[in-house]
Design an enzyme around this catalytic site. Structure first.
Site, PDB file in Angstrom:
ATOM      1  N   ARG A 175      -1.803 -10.822  -5.019  1.00  0.00           N
ATOM      2  CA  ARG A 175      -1.934  -9.112  -5.375  1.00  0.00           C
ATOM      3  C   ARG A 175      -1.286  -7.982  -3.847  1.00  0.00           C
ATOM      4  O   ARG A 175      -1.176  -7.447  -4.553  1.00  0.00           O
ATOM      5  CB  ARG A 175      -3.141  -8.926  -6.054  1.00  0.00           C
ATOM      6  CG  ARG A 175      -4.271  -8.961  -6.810  1.00  0.00           C
ATOM      7  CD  ARG A 175      -5.621  -8.142  -7.221  1.00  0.00           C
ATOM      8  NE  ARG A 175      -5.563  -6.851  -6.988  1.00  0.00           N
ATOM      9  CZ  ARG A 175      -6.387  -6.287  -5.579  1.00  0.00           C
ATOM     10  NH1 ARG A 175      -6.827  -7.222  -5.065  1.00  0.00           N
ATOM     11  NH2 ARG A 175      -6.265  -5.104  -5.659  1.00  0.00           N
ATOM     12  N   VAL A 206     -14.313   7.849  -5.996  1.00  0.00           N
ATOM     13  CA  VAL A 206     -13.071   8.701  -5.636  1.00  0.00           C
ATOM     14  C   VAL A 206     -13.219   9.992  -6.148  1.00  0.00           C
ATOM     15  O   VAL A 206     -13.125  10.745  -6.532  1.00  0.00           O
ATOM     16  CB  VAL A 206     -11.945   8.333  -7.692  1.00  0.00           C
ATOM     17  CG1 VAL A 206     -11.532   7.094  -7.268  1.00  0.00           C
ATOM     18  CG2 VAL A 206     -12.785   8.706  -8.866  1.00  0.00           C
ATOM     19  N   ASP A 207     -14.584  10.724  -5.739  1.00  0.00           N
ATOM     20  CA  ASP A 207     -15.255  11.467  -5.250  1.00  0.00           C
ATOM     21  C   ASP A 207     -14.303  12.722  -4.643  1.00  0.00           C
ATOM     22  O   ASP A 207     -13.716  13.410  -5.481  1.00  0.00           O
ATOM     23  CB  ASP A 207     -16.478  11.835  -5.316  1.00  0.00           C
ATOM     24  CG  ASP A 207     -18.090  10.780  -5.918  1.00  0.00           C
ATOM     25  OD1 ASP A 207     -17.734   9.877  -6.204  1.00  0.00           O
ATOM     26  OD2 ASP A 207     -19.219  11.183  -5.245  1.00  0.00           O
ATOM     27  N   ASN A 255       0.880  -1.129   0.486  1.00  0.00           N
ATOM     28  CA  ASN A 255       0.044   0.193   0.123  1.00  0.00           C
ATOM     29  C   ASN A 255       0.631   1.659  -0.167  1.00  0.00           C
ATOM     30  O   ASN A 255       0.233   2.245  -0.619  1.00  0.00           O
ATOM     31  CB  ASN A 255      -1.285   0.499   0.964  1.00  0.00           C
ATOM     32  CG  ASN A 255      -1.571  -0.804   1.104  1.00  0.00           C
ATOM     33  OD1 ASN A 255      -2.600  -1.508  -0.218  1.00  0.00           O
ATOM     34  ND2 ASN A 255      -2.708  -1.074   1.726  1.00  0.00           N
ATOM     35  N   ILE A 261     -15.831   1.318   7.728  1.00  0.00           N
ATOM     36  CA  ILE A 261     -15.122   1.134   6.384  1.00  0.00           C
ATOM     37  C   ILE A 261     -16.163   1.232   5.332  1.00  0.00           C
ATOM     38  O   ILE A 261     -16.484   1.740   4.822  1.00  0.00           O
ATOM     39  CB  ILE A 261     -14.071   1.363   6.414  1.00  0.00           C
ATOM     40  CG1 ILE A 261     -12.646   1.271   7.810  1.00  0.00           C
ATOM     41  CG2 ILE A 261     -12.907   1.925   5.743  1.00  0.00           C
ATOM     42  CD1 ILE A 261     -13.071   2.877   8.146  1.00  0.00           C
ATOM     43  N   ARG A 269      -6.880  -0.678  -8.035  1.00  0.00           N
ATOM     44  CA  ARG A 269      -7.980   0.657  -7.639  1.00  0.00           C
ATOM     45  C   ARG A 269      -6.395   2.034  -7.377  1.00  0.00           C
ATOM     46  O   ARG A 269      -7.094   3.165  -8.076  1.00  0.00           O
ATOM     47  CB  ARG A 269      -8.295   0.762  -5.779  1.00  0.00           C
ATOM     48  CG  ARG A 269      -9.724  -0.459  -5.820  1.00  0.00           C
ATOM     49  CD  ARG A 269     -10.797   0.525  -4.850  1.00  0.00           C
ATOM     50  NE  ARG A 269     -11.170   1.807  -4.864  1.00  0.00           N
ATOM     51  CZ  ARG A 269     -11.773   2.476  -5.848  1.00  0.00           C
ATOM     52  NH1 ARG A 269     -12.454   1.656  -6.898  1.00  0.00           N
ATOM     53  NH2 ARG A 269     -11.988   3.396  -5.728  1.00  0.00           N
TER      54      ARG A 269
END
Length: 424
Positions: free
Chosen positions: A403, A130-131, A23, A333, A99
């Protein structure tokens, strides 16, 4: 399609090396767009998402060179040359796989004044819009439209520093705005920013490249724009989610292992929850030692950092299913992150869902069964359950694991697990 076969019931004992943080590395790779120099990243994990991001950057003209590691399990070095970038298109065929692809948007706007970026894909764990990315960039002066599944953005006169207050904490939006603001004119102030250690790692890398950033790790971050950024060398921080995952795997098998290279200080809430459940966590010179005898149920609620990470919720549930008593796990979340529950129940877990909470009543043991992975963290939760179960577990659709977990089967086998990858 490959599968993972596990014969459970063996306590994990030995050492497990923690790799670089996925990440963090994905976002650090995107910073290469901001410079004409070479960005050298050390301790890069060997994961499918890293290769996908490299493919995305290469498609835009960024030079990508993976150095051959010194040994099979040695860390990887990656050199990125943003000076050769010749396209500002992030194509759907690549971005749909994860993403993190949307994080090229801020750097492209800041350095090149335009971008056409596909709306992202990734794990099916909720809507994750993704606003906030787009609204924040608009506040910095970007013109943004949506066209055929693509974000079309332009800043013909460059980005302008501004104060951006996020209505709720967003790690990705914070990262995109930090990168965009490094080359904006004037000062940008991000209020209610994400505080994750990966944000600090990103800021440290950008500072090494010449950015002026203060406040990373707090809820207010200030970025004073500079004219240009240079190349740099940066070491990716250890992966705290991988650390927590292996800690829970060791505890679930009632084992005793050292997680080499782990940074316990990045996992405060998770360590506190494990300790409340009876897991013994000791700081040692080269990482942290995990031991466990009896487990007791404890309640957990996911929250933005420094709270309990949503990326460890599934693993914590796999730990709690054989604890004495009951546990309540609440997910705040993402709205669709309990897809592992039916699979755990196939193995004998006693779980009842109530909206965004799962009531887990501990059972004496799990029984191996064929199960199906639905997303990255759910897949590793099923591996943990399989390690603790009696009999054989076959985990299907393990491309999710590839991944986010580097050589997971080998690392676990080195600690005594009966685990193997079966070619599909």
């Amino acid at each position: 399609m490959d599968k993972i076969r596990i014969v459970g019931g063996t306590p994990l004992k030995g050492e497990i090396r923690i790799g670089g943080a996925k990440n963090s590395a994905l976002k650090l790779m995107c910073t290469s767009i901001l410079t004409d120099g070479d960005l050298v990243l050390e301790n890069v994990p060997r994961l499918a998402d890293i290769r996908t991001t490299a493919q995305l950057l290469e498609s835009m003209g960024v030079g990508v060179t993976f150095a051959e590691p010194e040994g099979e399990d040695a860390p990887q070095r990656l050199t990125l040359g943003g000076g050769s970038l010749n396209s500002t298109l992030a194509d759907y065929d690549i971005v749909r796989k994860m993403r993190a692809g949307v994080l090229v948007l801020g750097p492209l706007l800041a350095k090149h004044g335009k971008a056409r970026v596909s709306l992202p894909g990734g794990c099916a764990i909720g809507t994750r819009p993704v606003d906030l990315h787009l609204k924040g960039l608009q506040q910095l002066g970007a013109e943004i439209d949506l066209d055929g599944g693509y974000i079309v953005a332009a800043a013909p006169n460059g980005l302008i520093g501004a104060e951006v207050t996020f209505p709720f904490v967003s790690v990705g939006a914070t990262e995109n705005l930090i990168m965009a603001a490094t080359l904006a004119k004037g000062t940008t102030r991000l209020v209610n920013a994400a505080r994750e250690p990966e944000i600090v790692d990103l800021a440290n890398c950008l500072i090494a490249m010449g950015a002026r950033i203060s406040g990373a790790g707090s809820d207010t971050i200030e970025i004073e724009g500079v004219d240009s950024l240079s190349g740099a060398t940066h070491t990716v921080m250890p992966d705290r989610i991988e650390t927590g995952t292996y800690a829970m795997a060791v505890a679930a098998t009632r084992g005793d292992a050292v997680l080499v290279g782990a940074l316990p200080e990045t996992l405060g809430a998770a360590i506190a929850s494990m300790a409340a459940a009876g897991v013994i966590v000791d700081h040692v010179p080269n990482g942290m030692r995990i031991r466990c005898g009896a487990l007791v149920g404890t309640d957990v609620m996911t929250e933005p950092y420094p709270g309990f990470p949503t990326d460890l919720q599934a693993q914590m549930m796999a730990l709690m299913v054989t604890a004495q008593g009951a546990s309540m796990l609440t997910e705040t979340i993402f709205e669709n992150r309990f897809m592992h529950v039916p699979e755990l129940m196939r193995m004998g877990a006693n779980i009842n869902l109530h909206g965004r909470s799962a009531m887990v009543r501990g059972v004496p043991r799990l029984t191996g069964a064929p199960v199906m992975a639905t997303d990255l963290r759910a897949s590793v939760a099923l591996v943990i359950a399989g390690l603790a179960a009696q009999g054989e577990t076959m985990v299907n659709r393990i491309y999710h694991l590839d991944r986010g977990y580097e050589r997971l089967d080998r690392k676990l086998a080195a600690c005594g697990a009966q685990i193997e990858r079966v070619a599909g």
